[in-house]
Structure formats: structure tokens, C-alpha cells
Design a protein around this motif. Structure first.
Motif, mmCIF file in Angstrom:
data_model
loop_
_atom_site.group_PDB
_atom_site.id
_atom_site.type_symbol
_atom_site.label_atom_id
_atom_site.label_comp_id
_atom_site.label_asym_id
_atom_site.label_seq_id
_atom_site.Cartn_x
_atom_site.Cartn_y
_atom_site.Cartn_z
ATOM 1 N N GLU A 72 0.838 -1.201 0.000
ATOM 2 C CA GLU A 72 0.000 0.000 0.000
ATOM 3 C C GLU A 72 0.878 1.258 0.000
ATOM 4 O OE1 GLU A 72 -3.593 2.149 0.112
ATOM 5 O OE2 GLU A 72 -3.323 -0.007 -0.118
ATOM 6 N N ALA A 73 1.925 1.256 0.819
ATOM 7 C CA ALA A 73 2.831 2.404 0.876
ATOM 8 C C ALA A 73 3.553 2.577 -0.454
ATOM 9 C CB ALA A 73 3.839 2.212 2.016
ATOM 10 N N GLN A 74 3.944 1.488 -1.092
ATOM 11 C CA GLN A 74 4.635 1.594 -2.378
ATOM 12 C C GLN A 74 3.719 2.159 -3.449
ATOM 13 O OE1 GLN A 74 6.236 -2.270 -3.226
ATOM 14 N NE2 GLN A 74 7.772 -2.132 -1.623
ATOM 15 N N TRP A 75 2.427 1.820 -3.415
ATOM 16 C CA TRP A 75 1.482 2.391 -4.376
ATOM 17 C C TRP A 75 1.386 3.898 -4.201
ATOM 18 C CZ3 TRP A 75 -0.121 0.862 -8.784
ATOM 19 C CH2 TRP A 75 -0.257 -0.495 -9.058
ATOM 20 N N TRP A 76 1.309 4.377 -2.954
ATOM 21 C CA TRP A 76 1.212 5.817 -2.724
ATOM 22 C C TRP A 76 2.487 6.526 -3.157
ATOM 23 C CZ3 TRP A 76 -3.055 8.232 -2.514
ATOM 24 C CH2 TRP A 76 -4.172 7.638 -1.969
ATOM 25 N N ILE A 77 3.641 5.932 -2.911
ATOM 26 C CA ILE A 77 4.903 6.523 -3.354
ATOM 27 C C ILE A 77 4.948 6.593 -4.874
ATOM 28 C CG2 ILE A 77 7.400 6.146 -3.452
ATOM 29 C CD1 ILE A 77 7.148 4.992 -0.589
ATOM 30 N N ALA A 78 4.480 5.541 -5.552
ATOM 31 C CA ALA A 78 4.462 5.526 -7.012
ATOM 32 C C ALA A 78 3.534 6.612 -7.557
ATOM 33 C CB ALA A 78 4.021 4.153 -7.529
ATOM 34 N N VAL A 79 2.400 6.836 -6.922
ATOM 35 C CA VAL A 79 1.472 7.879 -7.372
ATOM 36 C C VAL A 79 2.112 9.257 -7.213
ATOM 37 C CG1 VAL A 79 -0.716 9.005 -6.799
ATOM 38 C CG2 VAL A 79 -0.608 6.530 -7.002
ATOM 39 N N VAL A 80 2.778 9.503 -6.097
ATOM 40 C CA VAL A 80 3.421 10.798 -5.867
ATOM 41 C C VAL A 80 4.526 11.035 -6.894
ATOM 42 C CG1 VAL A 80 4.877 12.065 -4.236
ATOM 43 C CG2 VAL A 80 2.826 10.911 -3.438
ATOM 44 N N VAL A 81 5.338 10.027 -7.151
ATOM 45 C CA VAL A 81 6.416 10.164 -8.133
ATOM 46 C C VAL A 81 5.843 10.420 -9.532
ATOM 47 C CG1 VAL A 81 8.274 8.913 -9.302
ATOM 48 C CG2 VAL A 81 8.086 8.846 -6.823
ATOM 49 N N LEU A 82 4.772 9.733 -9.876
ATOM 50 C CA LEU A 82 4.135 9.945 -11.170
ATOM 51 C C LEU A 82 3.609 11.373 -11.291
ATOM 52 C CD1 LEU A 82 3.097 8.806 -13.866
ATOM 53 C CD2 LEU A 82 1.000 8.193 -12.666
ATOM 54 N N LEU A 83 2.965 11.880 -10.254
ATOM 55 C CA LEU A 83 2.465 13.255 -10.291
ATOM 56 C C LEU A 83 3.597 14.266 -10.425
ATOM 57 C CD1 LEU A 83 -0.375 13.138 -7.621
ATOM 58 C CD2 LEU A 83 -0.608 13.308 -10.096
ATOM 59 N N LEU A 84 4.686 14.055 -9.701
ATOM 60 C CA LEU A 84 5.832 14.954 -9.830
ATOM 61 C C LEU A 84 6.422 14.911 -11.227
ATOM 62 C CD1 LEU A 84 7.655 14.409 -6.414
ATOM 63 C CD2 LEU A 84 6.402 16.433 -7.184
ATOM 64 N N ARG A 85 6.472 13.735 -11.800
ATOM 65 C CA ARG A 85 7.008 13.578 -13.155
ATOM 66 C C ARG A 85 6.137 14.310 -14.174
ATOM 67 N NH1 ARG A 85 11.777 12.409 -15.512
ATOM 68 N NH2 ARG A 85 11.484 11.174 -17.368
ATOM 69 N N VAL A 86 4.818 14.166 -14.049
ATOM 70 C CA VAL A 86 3.893 14.833 -14.971
ATOM 71 C C VAL A 86 3.967 16.343 -14.792
ATOM 72 C CG1 VAL A 86 1.442 15.152 -15.495
ATOM 73 C CG2 VAL A 86 2.372 12.861 -15.231
ATOM 74 N N LEU A 87 4.002 16.807 -13.553
ATOM 75 C CA LEU A 87 4.118 18.249 -13.318
ATOM 76 C C LEU A 87 5.433 18.783 -13.869
ATOM 77 C CD1 LEU A 87 2.708 18.648 -9.711
ATOM 78 C CD2 LEU A 87 1.732 19.541 -11.829
ATOM 79 N N GLY A 88 6.505 18.061 -13.672
ATOM 80 C CA GLY A 88 7.801 18.478 -14.215
ATOM 81 C C GLY A 88 7.788 18.508 -15.728
ATOM 82 N N PHE A 89 7.074 17.599 -16.338
ATOM 83 C CA PHE A 89 6.977 17.577 -17.800
ATOM 84 C C PHE A 89 6.191 18.784 -18.306
ATOM 85 C CE2 PHE A 89 4.803 16.227 -21.716
ATOM 86 C CZ PHE A 89 5.901 15.924 -22.490
ATOM 87 N N MET A 90 5.145 19.171 -17.575
ATOM 88 C CA MET A 90 4.298 20.271 -18.025
ATOM 89 C C MET A 90 4.931 21.640 -17.786
ATOM 90 S SD MET A 90 0.388 19.088 -17.304
ATOM 91 C CE MET A 90 0.468 19.346 -15.569
ATOM 92 N N VAL A 91 5.736 21.804 -16.751
ATOM 93 C CA VAL A 91 6.269 23.120 -16.418
ATOM 94 C C VAL A 91 7.753 23.262 -16.742
ATOM 95 C CG1 VAL A 91 4.565 23.508 -14.612
ATOM 96 C CG2 VAL A 91 6.747 22.484 -14.028
ATOM 97 N N ARG A 92 8.293 22.361 -17.511
ATOM 98 C CA ARG A 92 9.715 22.471 -17.831
ATOM 99 C C ARG A 92 9.955 23.726 -18.655
ATOM 100 N NH1 ARG A 92 10.503 17.566 -22.184
ATOM 101 N NH2 ARG A 92 8.867 18.256 -23.585
#
Length: 53
Positions: A22-42
Motif C-alpha cells: 500500500e505504501a509503495q502504491w502511494w509513493i508511485a502515485v506521488v512520483v508519477l504526479l511529480l514527473r507529470v508536473l515536471g513535464f508540463m512546467v519544464r
């Protein structure tokens, strides 16, 4: 007595694995969101092309 201890040990292991997954799923979601945000605001480079992460 031994079967009871084995059942309790199995329950403890399964509880620990479930919490870990369960903790690994939440960490994966946070990393994915950061990656998408970084892609959009680069930012763009001086030549006008976009920089890569």
C-alpha cells in the motif's frame, strides 16, 4: 500450540506485506504526479527548444 503460532505468524507477515505494498502504491502515485508536473512546467532553453529531464 504450534499451529496457532504459525497462523499468527502468517497473519503478521501478510499484514506487513499488505502495508508495504500500500505504501509503495502511494509513493508511485506521488512520483508519477511529480514527473507529470515536471513535464508540463519544464522551461525552454535559449534556442527555443525544450530542455529534457
Amino acid at each position: 500450540m504450534a499451529p496457532l503460532l504459525l497462523v499468527l505468524l502468517l497473519a503478521l507477515v501478510l499484514f506487513g506485506a499488505g502495508f508495504s505494498l500500500e505504501a509503495q502504491w502511494w509513493i508511485a502515485v506521488v512520483v508519477l504526479l511529480l514527473r507529470v508536473l515536471g513535464f508540463m512546467v519544464r522551461t525552454a532553453t535559449g534556442s527555443g527548444s525544450r530542455a529534457r529531464w
